[in-house]
Design a protein around this motif. Structure first.
Motif, PDB file in Angstrom:
ATOM      1  N   ILE A 123      54.504 -60.467  67.627  1.00  0.00           N
ATOM      2  CA  ILE A 123      54.893 -59.780  66.370  1.00  0.00           C
ATOM      3  C   ILE A 123      55.424 -58.300  67.060  1.00  0.00           C
ATOM      4  O   ILE A 123      56.459 -57.889  66.920  1.00  0.00           O
ATOM      5  CB  ILE A 123      54.334 -59.628  65.336  1.00  0.00           C
ATOM      6  N   GLN A 124      54.580 -57.846  67.698  1.00  0.00           N
ATOM      7  CA  GLN A 124      54.735 -56.409  68.580  1.00  0.00           C
ATOM      8  C   GLN A 124      55.933 -56.733  69.492  1.00  0.00           C
ATOM      9  O   GLN A 124      56.692 -55.908  69.528  1.00  0.00           O
ATOM     10  CB  GLN A 124      53.400 -55.966  69.260  1.00  0.00           C
ATOM     11  N   GLU A 125      55.833 -57.700  70.291  1.00  0.00           N
ATOM     12  CA  GLU A 125      56.894 -57.748  71.274  1.00  0.00           C
ATOM     13  C   GLU A 125      58.339 -58.133  70.578  1.00  0.00           C
ATOM     14  O   GLU A 125      59.227 -57.466  70.959  1.00  0.00           O
ATOM     15  CB  GLU A 125      56.617 -59.259  72.010  1.00  0.00           C
ATOM     16  N   VAL A 126      58.291 -58.500  69.423  1.00  0.00           N
ATOM     17  CA  VAL A 126      59.574 -58.968  68.515  1.00  0.00           C
ATOM     18  C   VAL A 126      59.972 -57.412  67.972  1.00  0.00           C
ATOM     19  O   VAL A 126      61.401 -57.175  68.395  1.00  0.00           O
ATOM     20  CB  VAL A 126      59.404 -59.762  67.528  1.00  0.00           C
ATOM     21  N   VAL A 127      59.310 -56.735  67.716  1.00  0.00           N
ATOM     22  CA  VAL A 127      59.622 -55.275  67.030  1.00  0.00           C
ATOM     23  C   VAL A 127      60.030 -54.506  68.380  1.00  0.00           C
ATOM     24  O   VAL A 127      61.206 -53.780  67.968  1.00  0.00           O
ATOM     25  CB  VAL A 127      58.561 -54.720  66.454  1.00  0.00           C
ATOM     26  N   GLN A 128      59.276 -54.563  69.355  1.00  0.00           N
ATOM     27  CA  GLN A 128      59.672 -53.691  70.577  1.00  0.00           C
ATOM     28  C   GLN A 128      60.971 -54.020  71.339  1.00  0.00           C
ATOM     29  O   GLN A 128      61.985 -53.320  71.229  1.00  0.00           O
ATOM     30  CB  GLN A 128      58.565 -53.752  71.563  1.00  0.00           C
ATOM     31  N   LYS A 129      61.327 -55.330  71.227  1.00  0.00           N
ATOM     32  CA  LYS A 129      62.614 -55.826  71.797  1.00  0.00           C
ATOM     33  C   LYS A 129      63.846 -55.616  70.654  1.00  0.00           C
ATOM     34  O   LYS A 129      64.964 -54.885  71.093  1.00  0.00           O
ATOM     35  CB  LYS A 129      62.586 -57.199  71.756  1.00  0.00           C
TER      36      LYS A 129
END
Length: 77
Positions: free
Chosen positions: A6-12
């Motif tokens: 989820i953090q990776e999706v938000v960061q991207k």
């Protein structure tokens, strides 16, 4: 999906957002992100809780009155 995913999706998504902005100034990013993710969180949790606001509030770790206010703000009541 793990917390890390989820953090990776938000960061991207934020990186894409800044790339799309180019040289334009960014503002109110925090509010934009919170409002963007808050509605789907509420929808999924309310479904999981079978519409039980007390149970949903417990799952979210917030007060039931706070949940009710957020549901109203997002037109989910």
């Amino acid at each position: 999906m793990s917390k890390e995913s989820i953090q990776e999706v938000v960061q991207k998504s934020l990186e894409d957002y800044f790339n799309d902005l180019g040289e334009q100034p960014a503002s109110n990013i925090y509010d934009m992100v919170v409002l963007t993710v808050e509605k789907p969180i509420l929808e999924v949790v309310m479904t999981r809780a079978d519409g039980n606001q007390s149970h949903a509030a417990q799952m979210l770790g917030i007060n039931r009155n706070t949940l009710r206010k957020k549901l109203q703000e997002h037109g989910l009541l």
